[in-house]
Design a protein around this motif. Structure first.
Motif, PDB file in Angstrom:
ATOM      1  N   ASN A 295       0.862  -1.177   0.000  1.00  0.00           N
ATOM      2  CA  ASN A 295       0.000   0.000   0.000  1.00  0.00           C
ATOM      3  C   ASN A 295       0.898   1.226   0.000  1.00  0.00           C
ATOM      4  O   ASN A 295       1.984   1.212   0.577  1.00  0.00           O
ATOM      5  CB  ASN A 295      -0.904  -0.012   1.240  1.00  0.00           C
ATOM      6  CG  ASN A 295      -2.042   0.981   1.160  1.00  0.00           C
ATOM      7  OD1 ASN A 295      -1.839   2.184   1.010  1.00  0.00           O
ATOM      8  ND2 ASN A 295      -3.270   0.494   1.260  1.00  0.00           N
ATOM      9  N   ARG A 315       2.822  -5.614  -6.241  1.00  0.00           N
ATOM     10  CA  ARG A 315       1.633  -4.849  -6.618  1.00  0.00           C
ATOM     11  C   ARG A 315       1.423  -3.809  -5.523  1.00  0.00           C
ATOM     12  O   ARG A 315       1.265  -4.152  -4.345  1.00  0.00           O
ATOM     13  CB  ARG A 315       0.427  -5.784  -6.723  1.00  0.00           C
ATOM     14  CG  ARG A 315      -0.878  -5.135  -7.190  1.00  0.00           C
ATOM     15  CD  ARG A 315      -1.961  -6.211  -7.251  1.00  0.00           C
ATOM     16  NE  ARG A 315      -3.257  -5.685  -7.629  1.00  0.00           N
ATOM     17  CZ  ARG A 315      -3.721  -5.624  -8.873  1.00  0.00           C
ATOM     18  NH1 ARG A 315      -2.947  -6.058  -9.858  1.00  0.00           N
ATOM     19  NH2 ARG A 315      -4.925  -5.145  -9.130  1.00  0.00           N
ATOM     20  N   GLN A 317      -0.940  -0.721  -4.164  1.00  0.00           N
ATOM     21  CA  GLN A 317      -2.287  -0.189  -4.342  1.00  0.00           C
ATOM     22  C   GLN A 317      -2.550   0.953  -3.369  1.00  0.00           C
ATOM     23  O   GLN A 317      -1.783   1.224  -2.454  1.00  0.00           O
ATOM     24  CB  GLN A 317      -3.309  -1.295  -4.118  1.00  0.00           C
ATOM     25  CG  GLN A 317      -3.287  -1.876  -2.714  1.00  0.00           C
ATOM     26  CD  GLN A 317      -4.206  -3.082  -2.563  1.00  0.00           C
ATOM     27  OE1 GLN A 317      -4.654  -3.669  -3.535  1.00  0.00           O
ATOM     28  NE2 GLN A 317      -4.494  -3.440  -1.319  1.00  0.00           N
ATOM     29  N   THR A 318      -3.664   1.608  -3.596  1.00  0.00           N
ATOM     30  CA  THR A 318      -4.141   2.617  -2.665  1.00  0.00           C
ATOM     31  C   THR A 318      -5.389   2.073  -1.981  1.00  0.00           C
ATOM     32  O   THR A 318      -5.812   0.951  -2.234  1.00  0.00           O
ATOM     33  CB  THR A 318      -4.445   3.940  -3.402  1.00  0.00           C
ATOM     34  OG1 THR A 318      -4.719   4.967  -2.453  1.00  0.00           O
ATOM     35  CG2 THR A 318      -5.624   3.788  -4.357  1.00  0.00           C
ATOM     36  N   GLU A 329     -11.845  -8.232  -7.991  1.00  0.00           N
ATOM     37  CA  GLU A 329     -10.581  -8.085  -8.714  1.00  0.00           C
ATOM     38  C   GLU A 329      -9.445  -8.734  -7.926  1.00  0.00           C
ATOM     39  O   GLU A 329      -8.606  -9.457  -8.493  1.00  0.00           O
ATOM     40  CB  GLU A 329     -10.269  -6.599  -8.939  1.00  0.00           C
ATOM     41  CG  GLU A 329      -8.934  -6.360  -9.617  1.00  0.00           C
ATOM     42  CD  GLU A 329      -8.488  -4.916  -9.552  1.00  0.00           C
ATOM     43  OE1 GLU A 329      -7.716  -4.493 -10.431  1.00  0.00           O
ATOM     44  OE2 GLU A 329      -8.890  -4.206  -8.598  1.00  0.00           O
ATOM     45  N   GLN A 358      -0.749   1.236  -8.675  1.00  0.00           N
ATOM     46  CA  GLN A 358      -1.962   2.033  -8.820  1.00  0.00           C
ATOM     47  C   GLN A 358      -1.579   3.496  -8.657  1.00  0.00           C
ATOM     48  O   GLN A 358      -1.360   3.981  -7.545  1.00  0.00           O
ATOM     49  CB  GLN A 358      -3.002   1.613  -7.782  1.00  0.00           C
ATOM     50  CG  GLN A 358      -4.391   2.159  -8.041  1.00  0.00           C
ATOM     51  CD  GLN A 358      -5.423   1.569  -7.080  1.00  0.00           C
ATOM     52  OE1 GLN A 358      -5.076   0.917  -6.098  1.00  0.00           O
ATOM     53  NE2 GLN A 358      -6.699   1.785  -7.360  1.00  0.00           N
ATOM     54  N   ARG A 360      -1.840   7.341  -8.345  1.00  0.00           N
ATOM     55  CA  ARG A 360      -2.869   8.207  -7.772  1.00  0.00           C
ATOM     56  C   ARG A 360      -2.971   9.535  -8.517  1.00  0.00           C
ATOM     57  O   ARG A 360      -1.965  10.097  -8.955  1.00  0.00           O
ATOM     58  CB  ARG A 360      -2.569   8.483  -6.297  1.00  0.00           C
ATOM     59  CG  ARG A 360      -2.614   7.252  -5.431  1.00  0.00           C
ATOM     60  CD  ARG A 360      -2.381   7.566  -3.967  1.00  0.00           C
ATOM     61  NE  ARG A 360      -1.038   8.079  -3.695  1.00  0.00           N
ATOM     62  CZ  ARG A 360      -0.528   8.199  -2.477  1.00  0.00           C
ATOM     63  NH1 ARG A 360      -1.244   7.861  -1.424  1.00  0.00           N
ATOM     64  NH2 ARG A 360       0.695   8.662  -2.309  1.00  0.00           N
ATOM     65  N   THR A 365      -7.594   6.967  -9.891  1.00  0.00           N
ATOM     66  CA  THR A 365      -6.361   6.206 -10.037  1.00  0.00           C
ATOM     67  C   THR A 365      -6.340   5.458 -11.362  1.00  0.00           C
ATOM     68  O   THR A 365      -7.392   5.194 -11.957  1.00  0.00           O
ATOM     69  CB  THR A 365      -6.190   5.177  -8.903  1.00  0.00           C
ATOM     70  OG1 THR A 365      -7.240   4.200  -8.979  1.00  0.00           O
ATOM     71  CG2 THR A 365      -6.217   5.848  -7.536  1.00  0.00           C
ATOM     72  N   THR A 366      -5.145   5.118 -11.816  1.00  0.00           N
ATOM     73  CA  THR A 366      -4.962   4.268 -12.984  1.00  0.00           C
ATOM     74  C   THR A 366      -3.853   3.264 -12.659  1.00  0.00           C
ATOM     75  O   THR A 366      -2.986   3.528 -11.818  1.00  0.00           O
ATOM     76  CB  THR A 366      -4.551   5.087 -14.225  1.00  0.00           C
ATOM     77  OG1 THR A 366      -3.374   5.851 -13.916  1.00  0.00           O
ATOM     78  CG2 THR A 366      -5.671   6.012 -14.661  1.00  0.00           C
ATOM     79  N   TRP A 367      -3.891   2.106 -13.322  1.00  0.00           N
ATOM     80  CA  TRP A 367      -2.871   1.081 -13.095  1.00  0.00           C
ATOM     81  C   TRP A 367      -1.773   1.183 -14.140  1.00  0.00           C
ATOM     82  O   TRP A 367      -2.030   1.491 -15.308  1.00  0.00           O
ATOM     83  CB  TRP A 367      -3.498  -0.312 -13.134  1.00  0.00           C
ATOM     84  CG  TRP A 367      -4.205  -0.657 -11.857  1.00  0.00           C
ATOM     85  CD1 TRP A 367      -5.538  -0.541 -11.583  1.00  0.00           C
ATOM     86  CD2 TRP A 367      -3.603  -1.167 -10.662  1.00  0.00           C
ATOM     87  NE1 TRP A 367      -5.813  -0.939 -10.296  1.00  0.00           N
ATOM     88  CE2 TRP A 367      -4.643  -1.332  -9.708  1.00  0.00           C
ATOM     89  CE3 TRP A 367      -2.296  -1.494 -10.298  1.00  0.00           C
ATOM     90  CZ2 TRP A 367      -4.413  -1.809  -8.420  1.00  0.00           C
ATOM     91  CZ3 TRP A 367      -2.069  -1.982  -9.026  1.00  0.00           C
ATOM     92  CH2 TRP A 367      -3.112  -2.141  -8.094  1.00  0.00           C
ATOM     93  N   ARG A 368      -0.558   0.911 -13.711  1.00  0.00           N
ATOM     94  CA  ARG A 368       0.600   0.888 -14.606  1.00  0.00           C
ATOM     95  C   ARG A 368       1.423  -0.358 -14.328  1.00  0.00           C
ATOM     96  O   ARG A 368       1.615  -0.736 -13.166  1.00  0.00           O
ATOM     97  CB  ARG A 368       1.472   2.129 -14.409  1.00  0.00           C
ATOM     98  CG  ARG A 368       2.862   2.007 -15.035  1.00  0.00           C
ATOM     99  CD  ARG A 368       3.648   3.286 -14.947  1.00  0.00           C
ATOM    100  NE  ARG A 368       2.994   4.323 -15.722  1.00  0.00           N
ATOM    101  CZ  ARG A 368       3.396   5.597 -15.728  1.00  0.00           C
ATOM    102  NH1 ARG A 368       4.403   5.967 -14.969  1.00  0.00           N
ATOM    103  NH2 ARG A 368       2.773   6.477 -16.466  1.00  0.00           N
TER     104      ARG A 368
END
Length: 600
Positions: A295, A315, A317-318, A329, A358, A360, A365-368
């Motif tokens: 996170n 991975r 994430q936020t 998911e 993810q 911010r 948000t978008t994933w890369r």
């Protein structure tokens, strides 16, 4: 040396076959699922831990998913008062959750066994030694507890319903101990999936930058001690049989003797000594396939960075600590990982990008995806500070010398950038180099990297444990400023934390502030960055001028992140002096940011 003692194979094999056979399973109430409750498993010292086993009704050999924690394997997340807030947030986010499962067996920070048994897995949930139905001394993350975990893994691998492959799964506590036991390399362990778990017991749990983290006192007294074995006064209810699930009652005196308060232990060990090294795994011994879910606030890329596993994925994430773990998911991701490594399913997992983050933005948000961490092509950009006017900018490297002082326990200093003229992304580790002095022989540094919108409001984000967090939080006790160059990079300093080096009052020292987490933000045109340096916990109090990032509508808190420093070791006479920050000339102070070039 860290403790990496392996259980002798002959002994663990004999132990695995010496365990009692399972009794007739209880009626689970779930079609196709058998439930073995409170199964006793004998440890290497003869003590028996209790586990729950959820398995498919159809005969066969199945891979095992295991977790071990202190919160109560029979304590319902839906009904326990201690977890009411977590459950309310979870159901608000996923209102259809209990249409896909009875939700009867969901436990705090644990997977829902129903959704795994239906897909051909066995789930084993153990109460750690000294918690719930397992007797003994409750000593979180101790070597004894880790050895117990190794024994359970080997036992599970040899059961007639087991395929021989065991995966570890769970979040927070049940992620931290995955790293620990993986370093023991127990027979049967085939993959681990630590979801938001710390790795370094000193730097990520007990002390942030050498400053004691007393936030764990709340965790200990409200979430762990109520479930101590023998605690007849607990408010937790056994969701399986009713009543208490903490075993035979013990007197308050015996209960106290049977637990090791982590805050008391931390306070007795202010440096990174054997106590922490025995609880922090040796990364070179973690070789199983690994998916580390981290996170942006509170836990952590360190397990990924340290593990020697050739097959490892990260991975970041936020979001809050619990709800993302139960999303559809997340479940799909978790199943793809375990299907590949525990079942041998050819599902393309080996082609999964080694890193996914993810990113911010104030509006979402978008994933890369990327091949490595830090992200390839990262450009490390210094934002130099100017104490003369409170500004920071990459062009201030030649600014004139300046100094500014602030009360050690006051609100400190804030440096602000000019509005950004184009969209700019920073994703990766961050660092701060400061030149500081104090009127006393020590000082604490609390740093907050903030995002300011065009209206002058702080943009805050949902954190692991806090609904309002800035872009990054850093900490350092100046007397712990020593850095090990061999283990440090420009963007991640490694402080040994082996001794205290008092400051000479009035003398300037260079210090590198320690961040436990990286950051990610795409800054829109017109927004600004700010850096606050102070000598107390950073937080947004009631009435703060803030605007939340998209999709969050939660109350303010007075403190940011999973950290709280108010403690007797923060003597105001020592840490409440007049602190000074120098910039420019021979004393360039700066914020180091990971700039990501625009994608073509």
């Amino acid at each position: 040396m860290r403790s990496t003692k392996l259980l002798p194979f002959a002994f663990t094999l004999a132990l695995a076959f010496a365990q009692p056979s399972l009794a007739t399973p209880l009626a689970s109430g779930v079609p196709g699922m058998l439930f073995d409750h409170d199964v006793p498993i004998t440890m290497t010292d003869g003590l028996q831990l209790r586990v729950n086993i959820y398995r498919p009704e159809k005969p066969g050999r199945y891979p095992v998913l295991m977790l071990m924690g202190p919160y109560g394997k029979d304590t319902s997340l839906a009904d326990a008062p201690a977890y009411k807030t977590s459950w309310t947030k979870l159901i608000a986010k996923y209102p259809d959750l209990c249409k896909k499962s009875s939700c009867r067996y969901i436990r705090f920070e644990a997977p829902d066994p129903e959704r795994w048994v239906a897909n051909g897995y066995i789930v084993i949930h153990a109460d750690v030694r000294g918690a719930g139905a397992s007797p003994g001394v409750l000593d979180p993350f101790s070597t004894r507890e880790t050895e117990d975990y190794a024994t359970l893994i080997t036992w599970a691998a040899h059961q007639p319903w087991s395929s021989g492959k065991v995966g570890l799964f769970g979040t927070s506590y049940q992620a931290i101990n995955q790293y620990q036991v993986a370093a023991l390399q127990p027979e049967g362990l085939a993959a681990i999936l630590p979801w938001e778990g710390a790795y370094d017991q000193y730097r990520e749990i007990a002390y942030y930058g050498g400053i004691l983290n007393v936030a764990w006192e709340y965790w200990w007294t409200h979430q762990v001690v109520p479930n101590q074995n023998g605690n007849a006064e607990t408010s937790l209810v056994d969701s399986i049989n009713g009543g208490k699930d903490t075993g035979a009652p013990l007197s308050p005196e015996v209960l106290k003797q049977n637990r090791v308060d982590p805050i008391e232990a931390f306070a007795k060990h202010p440096f990174d000594d054997t106590y922490y090294r025995r609880r922090t795994p040796e990364g070179s011994r973690i070789t199983v396939p690994l998916l580390d879910v981290a996170n942006w606030t509170d836990w952590s890329t360190e397990g990924f960075r340290s593990a020697a596993s050739k097959q490892k994925w990260l991975r970041i994430q936020t979001g809050d600590h619990l709800t993302p773990f139960y999303s559809d998911e997340a479940l799909a991701l978790q199943k793809r990982f375990f299907d590949h490594f525990l079942k041998g399913v050819n599902n393309g997992w080996e082609k999964e990008p080694r890193v996914a983050v993810q990113v911010r933005r104030p509006a979402g948000t978008t994933w890369r995806s990327a091949a490595a961490w830090p992200l390839p092509g990262t450009q490390w950009q210094r934002y130099y500070l100017d104490a003369a006017n409170g500004s920071m900018d990459p062009a201030l490297g030649t600014a004139a010398p300046a100094e500014k002082s602030y009360p050690g326990l006051g609100d400190g200093l804030t440096f602000t950038s000019a509005p950004f003229t184009e969209e700019t992304e920073f994703t990766g580790p961050i660092g701060i180099r400061l030149w500081v002095s104090s009127s006393t022989s020590d000082m604490d540094i609390f740093a907050a990297v903030r995002l300011i919108d065009p209206q002058g409001r702080d943009v805050t984000f949902m954190g692991n444990s806090d609904p309002n967090v800035p872009l990054g939080l850093g900490y350092l006790r100046a007397s712990h400023r020593a850095v090990d160059p061999a283990r440090s990079t420009e963007y991640i300093p490694f402080h040994p934390h082996l001794t205290s080096e008092p400051m000479t009052p009035g003398q300037l020292y260079p210090v590198d502030v320690e961040f436990t987490n990286p950051t990610s933000i795409v800054i829109s045109k017109g927004y600004r960055l700010a850096l606050t340096i102070q000598g107390k916990d950073f937080g947004y109090g009631p009435g703060a001028n803030i605007v939340r990032a998209k999709d969050y509508d939660l109350p303010n808190s007075s403190n940011s992140g999973l950290f709280f420093a108010a403690h007797p070791n923060r003597d105001p006479a020592l840490y409440g002096g007049a602190d000074t920050l120098a910039t420019g000339g021979e004393h360039t102070s700066y914020l180091l940011l990971p700039r990501i070039s625009a994608r073509r």
